[in-house]
Design a protein around this motif. Sequence first.
Motif, short mmCIF file in Angstrom:
data_model
loop_
_atom_site.label_atom_id
_atom_site.label_comp_id
_atom_site.label_asym_id
_atom_site.label_seq_id
_atom_site.Cartn_x
_atom_site.Cartn_y
_atom_site.Cartn_z
N MET A 255 -5.85 -0.22 -13.16
CA MET A 255 -5.87 -1.26 -14.11
C MET A 255 -4.66 -2.23 -13.93
O MET A 255 -4.48 -3.03 -14.59
N GLY A 256 -3.61 -2.06 -12.78
CA GLY A 256 -2.41 -2.78 -12.72
C GLY A 256 -2.66 -4.19 -12.22
O GLY A 256 -3.87 -4.37 -11.26
N PHE A 257 -1.90 -5.06 -12.43
CA PHE A 257 -1.78 -6.30 -11.86
C PHE A 257 -0.97 -6.56 -10.66
O PHE A 257 -0.80 -7.67 -9.97
N ALA A 258 -0.59 -5.41 -9.82
CA ALA A 258 0.31 -5.50 -8.70
C ALA A 258 0.07 -6.25 -7.61
O ALA A 258 0.78 -6.76 -6.71
N GLY A 259 -1.17 -6.21 -7.37
CA GLY A 259 -1.63 -7.19 -6.04
C GLY A 259 -1.96 -5.87 -4.77
O GLY A 259 -1.81 -4.81 -4.88
N PRO A 260 -2.56 -6.38 -3.91
CA PRO A 260 -2.99 -5.79 -2.59
C PRO A 260 -2.03 -4.91 -2.14
O PRO A 260 -2.21 -3.84 -1.75
N GLU A 261 -0.71 -5.06 -1.88
CA GLU A 261 0.24 -4.24 -1.25
C GLU A 261 0.42 -3.27 -2.04
O GLU A 261 0.51 -2.01 -1.69
N SER A 262 0.33 -3.46 -3.46
CA SER A 262 0.67 -2.19 -4.37
C SER A 262 -0.67 -1.34 -4.24
O SER A 262 -0.55 0.07 -4.39
N VAL A 263 -2.06 -1.74 -4.25
CA VAL A 263 -3.19 -1.17 -4.17
C VAL A 263 -3.29 -0.29 -2.98
O VAL A 263 -3.67 0.79 -2.86
N ALA A 264 -2.87 -0.85 -1.99
CA ALA A 264 -2.79 -0.10 -0.54
C ALA A 264 -2.02 1.02 -0.69
O ALA A 264 -2.52 2.36 -0.14
N GLY A 265 -0.73 1.13 -1.45
CA GLY A 265 0.16 2.31 -1.55
C GLY A 265 -0.61 3.15 -2.78
O GLY A 265 -0.54 4.46 -2.22
N MET A 266 -1.32 2.65 -3.53
CA MET A 266 -2.05 3.41 -4.54
C MET A 266 -3.25 4.18 -3.87
O MET A 266 -3.63 5.46 -4.04
N ARG A 267 -4.10 3.63 -3.03
CA ARG A 267 -5.16 4.19 -2.36
C ARG A 267 -4.57 5.31 -1.44
O ARG A 267 -5.30 6.16 -1.36
N GLY A 268 -3.46 4.95 -0.75
CA GLY A 268 -2.94 6.08 0.22
C GLY A 268 -2.68 7.35 -0.67
O GLY A 268 -2.82 8.61 -0.19
N ALA A 269 -2.05 7.25 -2.02
CA ALA A 269 -1.82 8.30 -2.81
C ALA A 269 -2.84 9.27 -3.33
O ALA A 269 -2.93 10.39 -3.16
N TYR A 270 -3.93 8.42 -3.50
CA TYR A 270 -5.33 8.91 -3.98
C TYR A 270 -5.99 9.52 -2.83
O TYR A 270 -6.27 10.79 -2.85
N ASP A 271 -6.09 8.97 -1.39
CA ASP A 271 -6.55 9.62 -0.42
C ASP A 271 -5.93 10.95 -0.06
O ASP A 271 -6.32 11.95 0.31
N ALA A 272 -4.49 10.78 -0.03
CA ALA A 272 -3.81 11.97 0.29
C ALA A 272 -3.98 13.09 -0.57
O ALA A 272 -4.04 14.57 -0.23
#
Length: 376
Positions: free
Chosen positions: A198-215
């Motif tokens: 739900m955050g507004f942080a943008g693609p760079e933050s999304v990439a980090g969050m996707r990495g945490a989810y996938d890990a």
Amino acid sequence: MKFSMIFEAQLADPTVEREHQLFRDSVEQAVFAERMGFDRIWAVEHHSLKWYAHMSAPEIFLTWVAARTSTLRIGHGVVCMPFAFNHPARVAERAATLDLLSGGRLDLGAGRGGTAQETSLCGVDPQRTKQEVEEALRVIGAAWQKDELEYHGELLDIPPHPVLPRPAQAPHPPLFLACSRTETLEQAAELGVGALVMGFAGPESVAGMRGAYDAARAARTGERQVSTEVNDHFSVLCPTIVLDDAERAHRTGVRGQRFFAQSISHWYGGGGVPDEAVVEGADEEEEMRRAAEQTVARLHEQDIPVRPNSTATFHAEHAYGSAADAIAYVERLRDAGADEIMCLIQMGTVPQEVCMETIRQWGEKVIPYFRTGAGS
């Protein structure tokens, strides 16, 4: 990649008449979204958050939209799962009823609804919300997979009962969790449910969050899963206003986002009442940066941890502008790992005609770009 819209039902300068029109406008947007090729809508659940979210009974809104549509998926994004908001057995009953009446079109997200304004209204213990959300997902997952629900957990003890009716989707509608921090992303992955970022942080933050989810998914053993049915869908918020006049779209989007920031700051950070006028012509981005600093300071004063989206709410580089601008932004979100683009269009100061034109532009120009293979 999927495309959806999320409704907070935000309202600047609330009156009874404007509030009633807001709901009629939101239904009109949702029905139009189906015509324009969107896959899904989401509706939040918040309580007593004037300005920020008037969507207190999303199950009613979603049912009304489901009756007006035929292919659009209907998503709770999210149900407030602490027990004093919604007992999990009641959530299972209501959700299953909507799923069967909609022909199997429901998605069910879980969240905490953790503002002091909300918890004090419904008698929720703020210290138990995280634990209650997880236990609620376990109860709901169990209720839909056997003829009778029997559950013995840390917080709830339920003797055998049938939970009626059963949903149309087998074994049950996809489950999701609202996520804004690494901790909740890891929790979602371990529980085997999708992430609503739900955050507004943008693609760079999304990439980090996707990495945490996938890990966390890769390390998942299955012991904490809430159901035998695993959902690994990753949906990402995308604030957007799209018009032929790109400059006006950007100005309108930033203005709406400023109202969003002011209203969330009021309820989460103790800020002042939102500036209902949000005067056009002001330096909106400078106003947002100033508000961000004030909000973070208040959160620290109250010993409330600052989450990534606490400050990112004030970051204005989103899908505001022309259809080409939106396509470029969506490409960045896709490359960051988004499975679904969750458009935030309905912000408190955005006129209805701008919301409808934005939906049209997405339906005629943005979504087809990714569906025809040009965006692959």
